[in-house]
Every structure is written in C-alpha cells, then in structure tokens.
Design an enzyme around this catalytic site. Structure first.
Site, mmCIF file in Angstrom:
data_model
loop_
_atom_site.group_PDB
_atom_site.id
_atom_site.type_symbol
_atom_site.label_atom_id
_atom_site.label_comp_id
_atom_site.label_asym_id
_atom_site.label_seq_id
_atom_site.Cartn_x
_atom_site.Cartn_y
_atom_site.Cartn_z
ATOM 1 N N LYS A 94 0.832 -1.211 0.000
ATOM 2 C CA LYS A 94 0.000 0.000 0.000
ATOM 3 C C LYS A 94 0.863 1.256 0.000
ATOM 4 O O LYS A 94 0.519 2.272 -0.566
ATOM 5 C CB LYS A 94 -0.902 -0.009 1.231
ATOM 6 C CG LYS A 94 -2.069 -0.968 1.093
ATOM 7 C CD LYS A 94 -3.334 -0.417 1.750
ATOM 8 C CE LYS A 94 -4.529 -1.300 1.478
ATOM 9 N NZ LYS A 94 -4.512 -2.527 2.281
ATOM 10 N N ARG A 95 2.019 1.170 0.663
ATOM 11 C CA ARG A 95 2.831 2.378 0.770
ATOM 12 C C ARG A 95 3.794 2.557 -0.411
ATOM 13 O O ARG A 95 4.496 3.566 -0.474
ATOM 14 C CB ARG A 95 3.605 2.371 2.092
ATOM 15 C CG ARG A 95 4.541 1.197 2.228
ATOM 16 C CD ARG A 95 5.290 1.162 3.545
ATOM 17 N NE ARG A 95 6.287 0.113 3.510
ATOM 18 C CZ ARG A 95 6.004 -1.185 3.563
ATOM 19 N NH1 ARG A 95 4.738 -1.583 3.674
ATOM 20 N NH2 ARG A 95 6.960 -2.080 3.506
#
Ligand code: GLU
Length: 311
Positions: free
Chosen positions: A244-245
């Site tokens: 996600k990051r």
C-alpha cells in the site's frame, strides 16, 4: 471454441499495477480471439472488503480502456451456488467438519517434511474420521476429504507442464471457515466452471492454488476445466512486493500525477511481453490486435518504472 476470460479482483483497495496487468492480459487474450470477458468481484471474505473499493476498481478498469461482457458479478450474490456445490461434495462423503484450532494443527503437523513443498501447513487429518455428531470445541470449519489419487496435471500457458499431488502437498484443505466464509479455493473453482471461463489468466502467486481448484472441479463433476496462464508479479523498482505504501503502485495515483492510461497500458504490455518490443503508448485495443501467445509472455517479476514510483 469461444475464449472466455475473467478478471477477479478482491475489493480490498484500489487497483494496483499487478491487478491492471492481469486484467489487461486476460482482457486482451479474449478480445484478440473475438471472445468474452467476465468481471467478478471476489468479496466473500467480508472482513477484508473495503467499502467503495469495488466501484473504484470498476472505474479504474474502464479508465484503462477495458470493458466486460458480463459483470461485475459479486461473489456475495452467489451464496446459493456455493451452498449447492458444498452439499454435493458432502453427499458424496467428501467433506467433514473440523474444530481444530490453528495452534492444534501446527502442533500436530510439525512432523518432518510437513508442508516442505507448499510452504503451507498440511492438515494432519485429526478430524477426518471423528464422529460428526460430537460436541464441537468451536464452530467447525468444513474440510475436503482429499482422495488418495489426487494427482493433478495441467499445462500452464506461460509456465509449461505442472503436476501436483494435492494429498501430499496440501492435504485436506478448508472449503468453508468456521465463521461461515466460503474458502477462496472453493468459490473460484465453482465460479470459473459455472461462468464458462475457458482461460484463467492471473498472477503466479496463485500457481500453487490451481491444482486444488482443478481437483474440486473434477470432484464436482463439471464437464470441462479452464486452461491457465500464470503471469509474474509486478514489483517495486527495488524488487520488493508492491505494498500500500509503494508510491505510484495504484493506477489512481498515476492518474492523479498526470500519467495517461495509454502510457500505463503500453508499459505493462511491453513489460509483460504481451506485445513485441517498441516504445510509446498503446490502447488496450492495440494490445489485443498485436497480442503474442501466452508462451511468449514474460515469466519473471517485472519492476515498475522508477519514474512512476517518483510520480
Ligand atoms: N481475487 C484474487 C485476488 O485478487 C484473484 C483470484 C484469482 O484470480 O483466481 O488476488
């Protein structure tokens, strides 16, 4: 034969480049042969579903230029089909309830060699022959009684010949969890068979699930099974798994940074080897028109461009 492919995202977040890649490959495979595409939303694992994610994924796919002849079909609308299939397996004596906890399974399965090939814990069979009318310690899961002759062989369009003995490599696997959630292996096998999918194109982190799904289709008596093509993962520029990051890992972030859909489609198509070398943007239709056969597609992870991660 009409080619039917599907894209089956889990609505747990925005469409990332790995999803865009398998969506593009499966769409192009169908479209290049005048075939059919199905969009299926895999939302059975309700605790993991993110509200609004399915709608965003559908919009992102359309932005990339992909369309669907059928769907989106939500798995949450197919409970009756899953119940019916499970009842068929049960009537054939192929299921049993299991109230073992994770810790109990780990302890009992710590025999040498257990799970060595699959990296998964092989269920040691504790509940296989237990009485069904006993008092359960917790809400029981339903497991498949994997037959001894559970050898499954298939020809993967990208990876070549694959053979697996499900009994030895994974053992009696879960079809429905104690909390009532149907297992991924079961719902995907039922849906691919019942939706008439002829070619499954998906990421190769699911390669180890295919033998289980083919075994289930065989035990459920479906007249035919799909062909498979497992494509490699898209990874971050440093080779790490997309997370996600990871900046620029979703098509939405790239769109917000001004990257055009044709730039993404062109880069993914060449990265995956869907089309021959070259450069520049491509529409999804152009990819379908120039599509090479799965045997010519890439087999190793592909790193997304550095420029995107910095976008
Ligand atoms: N829903 C799965 C995922 O998003 C894919 C399942 C499949 O293609 O079989 O990872």
């Amino acid at each position: 034969m009409t080619i039917t492919t599907r894209f089956a995202p889990s609505p747990t977040g925005d469409l990332h480049l790995g999803g865009a890649w398998t969506a593009l490959a499966s769409w192009a495979l169908a479209r290049s042969a005048g075939g059919r595409t199905v969009l299926r939303v895999e939302d059975v694992d309700t605790p993991r579903v993110v509200a609004g994610s399915a709608e965003r994924i559908v919009a992102d796919l359309a932005w990339l230029g992909l369309d669907w002849d059928e769907g989106p079909i939500a798995q949450s609308s197919r409970t009756a089909a899953y119940e019916a299939a499970l009842a068929r397996l049960d009537a054939a004596g192929l299921t049993y309830p299991c109230d073992c906890s994770r810790a109990e399974i780990a302890r009992a399965a710590s025999a040498p060699h257990a799970g060595e090939e699959s990296g998964e814990t092989i269920y040691p069979g504790t509940c296989r022959d237990a009485r069904r009318d006993r008092d359960f310690k917790r809400l029981p899961a339903t497991r498949l009684r994997v037959p001894k002759d559970a050898r499954v062989a298939f020809e993967d369009g990208v990876r070549g010949a694959i053979e697996e003995d499900v009994a030895r490599v994974v053992g009696d696997f879960v079809l429905r969890r104690g909390d009532g959630v149907f297992a991924y292996q079961l719902v995907v096998a039922i849906d691919d068979a019942e939706m008439g999918v002829s070619h499954v194109v998906r990421a190769d982190d699911l390669l180890g699930s295919t033998a289980r799904q083919l075994l289930l289709m065989r035990l459920l008596g479906y007249p035919s099974a799909p062909a498979y093509a497992h494509v490699p993962l898209v990874v971050a520029p440093d080779g790490a798994r997309l997370a996600k990051r990871t900046p620029g890992a979703t098509t939405r972030e790239l769109a917000a940074a001004g990257v055009a859909p044709e730039a993404i489609v062109g880069a993914l198509a060449r990265g995956l080897g869907l089309v021959a070398e070259g450069s520049g943007p491509l529409t999804a239709r152009e990819v379908a028109a120039r599509l090479r056969p799965p045997s010519a597609w890439r087999r190793t992870p592909w790193a997304m461009p550095r420029a995107w991660a910095g976008a």
